[in-house]
Write a protein that holds these residues in place. Structure first.
Motif, PDB file in Angstrom:
ATOM      1  N   ALA A  78      -4.565   9.540  -0.570  1.00  0.00           N
ATOM      2  CA  ALA A  78      -3.307  10.044  -1.117  1.00  0.00           C
ATOM      3  C   ALA A  78      -2.137   9.689  -0.214  1.00  0.00           C
ATOM      4  O   ALA A  78      -1.065   9.292  -0.694  1.00  0.00           O
ATOM      5  CB  ALA A  78      -3.388  11.559  -1.301  1.00  0.00           C
ATOM      6  N   ASP A  79      -2.327   9.831   1.094  1.00  0.00           N
ATOM      7  CA  ASP A  79      -1.264   9.499   2.037  1.00  0.00           C
ATOM      8  C   ASP A  79      -0.937   8.016   1.965  1.00  0.00           C
ATOM      9  O   ASP A  79       0.244   7.617   1.950  1.00  0.00           O
ATOM     10  CB  ASP A  79      -1.683   9.876   3.460  1.00  0.00           C
ATOM     11  CG  ASP A  79      -0.616   9.543   4.487  1.00  0.00           C
ATOM     12  OD1 ASP A  79       0.401  10.256   4.536  1.00  0.00           O
ATOM     13  OD2 ASP A  79      -0.790   8.555   5.231  1.00  0.00           O
ATOM     14  N   PHE A  80      -1.970   7.186   1.898  1.00  0.00           N
ATOM     15  CA  PHE A  80      -1.782   5.738   1.798  1.00  0.00           C
ATOM     16  C   PHE A  80      -1.000   5.393   0.531  1.00  0.00           C
ATOM     17  O   PHE A  80      -0.025   4.633   0.573  1.00  0.00           O
ATOM     18  CB  PHE A  80      -3.148   5.048   1.777  1.00  0.00           C
ATOM     19  CG  PHE A  80      -3.079   3.564   1.526  1.00  0.00           C
ATOM     20  CD1 PHE A  80      -2.817   2.684   2.560  1.00  0.00           C
ATOM     21  CD2 PHE A  80      -3.280   3.056   0.243  1.00  0.00           C
ATOM     22  CE1 PHE A  80      -2.754   1.317   2.323  1.00  0.00           C
ATOM     23  CE2 PHE A  80      -3.216   1.696   0.009  1.00  0.00           C
ATOM     24  CZ  PHE A  80      -2.956   0.823   1.052  1.00  0.00           C
ATOM     25  N   THR A  81      -1.422   5.955  -0.598  1.00  0.00           N
ATOM     26  CA  THR A  81      -0.764   5.670  -1.867  1.00  0.00           C
ATOM     27  C   THR A  81       0.692   6.106  -1.838  1.00  0.00           C
ATOM     28  O   THR A  81       1.583   5.386  -2.314  1.00  0.00           O
ATOM     29  CB  THR A  81      -1.501   6.375  -3.018  1.00  0.00           C
ATOM     30  OG1 THR A  81      -2.870   5.951  -3.040  1.00  0.00           O
ATOM     31  CG2 THR A  81      -0.861   6.053  -4.364  1.00  0.00           C
ATOM     32  N   ALA A  82       0.950   7.288  -1.275  1.00  0.00           N
ATOM     33  CA  ALA A  82       2.320   7.813  -1.222  1.00  0.00           C
ATOM     34  C   ALA A  82       3.214   6.917  -0.370  1.00  0.00           C
ATOM     35  O   ALA A  82       4.394   6.714  -0.695  1.00  0.00           O
ATOM     36  CB  ALA A  82       2.316   9.236  -0.667  1.00  0.00           C
ATOM     37  N   ARG A  83       2.683   6.388   0.722  1.00  0.00           N
ATOM     38  CA  ARG A  83       3.494   5.530   1.591  1.00  0.00           C
ATOM     39  C   ARG A  83       3.753   4.162   0.941  1.00  0.00           C
ATOM     40  O   ARG A  83       4.858   3.620   1.046  1.00  0.00           O
ATOM     41  CB  ARG A  83       2.828   5.377   2.955  1.00  0.00           C
ATOM     42  CG  ARG A  83       2.819   6.674   3.757  1.00  0.00           C
ATOM     43  CD  ARG A  83       2.199   6.504   5.121  1.00  0.00           C
ATOM     44  NE  ARG A  83       2.051   7.783   5.797  1.00  0.00           N
ATOM     45  CZ  ARG A  83       3.019   8.384   6.486  1.00  0.00           C
ATOM     46  NH1 ARG A  83       4.201   7.790   6.606  1.00  0.00           N
ATOM     47  NH2 ARG A  83       2.809   9.552   7.070  1.00  0.00           N
ATOM     48  N   VAL A  84       2.727   3.604   0.289  1.00  0.00           N
ATOM     49  CA  VAL A  84       2.937   2.337  -0.419  1.00  0.00           C
ATOM     50  C   VAL A  84       3.927   2.544  -1.560  1.00  0.00           C
ATOM     51  O   VAL A  84       4.835   1.731  -1.766  1.00  0.00           O
ATOM     52  CB  VAL A  84       1.603   1.777  -0.952  1.00  0.00           C
ATOM     53  CG1 VAL A  84       1.857   0.536  -1.811  1.00  0.00           C
ATOM     54  CG2 VAL A  84       0.668   1.426   0.202  1.00  0.00           C
ATOM     55  N   LEU A  85       3.767   3.646  -2.293  1.00  0.00           N
ATOM     56  CA  LEU A  85       4.698   3.942  -3.385  1.00  0.00           C
ATOM     57  C   LEU A  85       6.113   4.106  -2.847  1.00  0.00           C
ATOM     58  O   LEU A  85       7.083   3.627  -3.460  1.00  0.00           O
ATOM     59  CB  LEU A  85       4.259   5.208  -4.121  1.00  0.00           C
ATOM     60  CG  LEU A  85       5.067   5.578  -5.365  1.00  0.00           C
ATOM     61  CD1 LEU A  85       4.979   4.498  -6.429  1.00  0.00           C
ATOM     62  CD2 LEU A  85       4.584   6.923  -5.928  1.00  0.00           C
ATOM     63  N   GLY A  86       6.245   4.755  -1.696  1.00  0.00           N
ATOM     64  CA  GLY A  86       7.555   4.901  -1.074  1.00  0.00           C
ATOM     65  C   GLY A  86       8.176   3.561  -0.746  1.00  0.00           C
ATOM     66  O   GLY A  86       9.388   3.362  -0.908  1.00  0.00           O
ATOM     67  N   SER A  87       7.349   2.614  -0.311  1.00  0.00           N
ATOM     68  CA  SER A  87       7.875   1.277   0.004  1.00  0.00           C
ATOM     69  C   SER A  87       8.360   0.576  -1.255  1.00  0.00           C
ATOM     70  O   SER A  87       9.357  -0.152  -1.220  1.00  0.00           O
ATOM     71  CB  SER A  87       6.812   0.434   0.719  1.00  0.00           C
ATOM     72  OG  SER A  87       5.834  -0.049  -0.178  1.00  0.00           O
ATOM     73  N   THR A  88       7.673   0.789  -2.377  1.00  0.00           N
ATOM     74  CA  THR A  88       8.134   0.170  -3.629  1.00  0.00           C
ATOM     75  C   THR A  88       9.467   0.769  -4.066  1.00  0.00           C
ATOM     76  O   THR A  88      10.311   0.061  -4.629  1.00  0.00           O
ATOM     77  CB  THR A  88       7.108   0.329  -4.761  1.00  0.00           C
ATOM     78  OG1 THR A  88       6.991   1.706  -5.150  1.00  0.00           O
ATOM     79  CG2 THR A  88       5.741  -0.210  -4.367  1.00  0.00           C
TER      80      THR A  88
END
Length: 279
Positions: free
Chosen positions: A72-82
């Protein structure tokens, strides 16, 4: 991929604690069988009938494992970068503001306005509610069973679904949907291939924009992931002779090449798969 310093997106809807995982085939096994069906266009109902054993859904809240929390943390950070990237590029290159999507994290099964979500659908974007849907166990499937290892391979999956949202914001999804209504099955599939390859290219544009967060080997991980989920490769993996008229996502070579094109050029205009004579 260097996650330190990447902002966590707040546009996360985490449904994984609500229960709802089916019994029987379960977990990664379910996703392995059905992800192949989704990407390769194969009817896997007979496999499911042979493997499932009276599914039971739980209404009890789940406690997430440490691995699920990391996903979840990984996904949230990648999503934040998008969000950072497209909030800059959309106004600059397309002349319109960017409204970010919500990413729904689920476990096993969930519902969306576009239909029920499960391992059968794989990660997908629903234009009706402007949300992307992801069972985070797909990351394990991607690495272990599909052979696309590495964190940037997983990041590519997130970026690809966000790219579909970019297409929705630009009106492309609606145009393709309308065109598909009057098309033959083969023609509709061909339109969908162009849509998916454009999303791969837009993912490459995102990758160039976050180049400072990339580590050695990251680009290779994304290109390998693109090849591993090409229609021809997945149909061969399922024991079938590749049938181009059934393709809905593009060949391994096409997917990798369009991602690389977006990465190399960094321009949304480079991703016009609908105007391309050669895919």
């Amino acid at each position: 991929m260097k996650l330190k310093g990447l902002r966590r997106s707040r546009n996360i809807e985490d449904r994984r604690r609500s229960g709802g995982r089916g019994a029987g085939i379960g977990g990664v096994g379910l996703i392995v069988v059905l992800a192949i069906g989704y990407f390769a266009g194969i009817d896997v109902t007979p496999l499911l009938q042979g493997m499932q054993g009276g599914g039971v859904q739980s209404s009890q809240p789940r406690t997430l494992s440490a691995e699920e929390e990391r996903a979840a943390d990984f996904t949230a950070r990648v999503l934040g970068s998008t969000e950072e990237v497209w909030s800059q590029l959309m106004p600059q290159q397309a002349g319109q503001a960017y409204r970010p999507p919500v990413m729904v994290l689920y476990s096993g099964v969930t519902q969306s306005p576009c239909g029920g979500a499960s391992g059968a659908t794989g990660p997908f974007y629903c234009p009706a509610d402007r949300k992307a849907y992801l069972d985070t166990e797909f990351f394990a499937t991607l690495a272990g069973r599909l052979g696309a290892r590495g964190d940037f391979a997983a990041a590519y999956v997130v970026a690809h679904e966000v790219a579909h949202h970019v297409q929705n914001e630009l009106g492309i999804l609606g145009q393709v949907s309308e065109a598909r209504q009057s098309a033959s099955t083969a023609q509709a599939n061909a339109l969908t291939v162009r849509l998916e390859l454009q999303a791969d290219c837009l993912s490459g544009v995102w990758a160039q924009a976050v180049e400072g967060a990339l580590e050695p080997g990251d680009l290779d991980e994304a290109l390998n992931a693109a090849r591993r989920i090409g229609d021809d490769h997945l149909q061969r993996q399922a024991g079938r002779v590749p049938q181009p008229h059934t393709f809905t996502h593009g060949t391994s070579e096409q997917r990798a090449r369009w991602f690389a094109r977006g990465y190399e050029r960094g321009q949304m205009s480079a991703c016009d798969t609908f105007g391309a004579e050669r895919l």
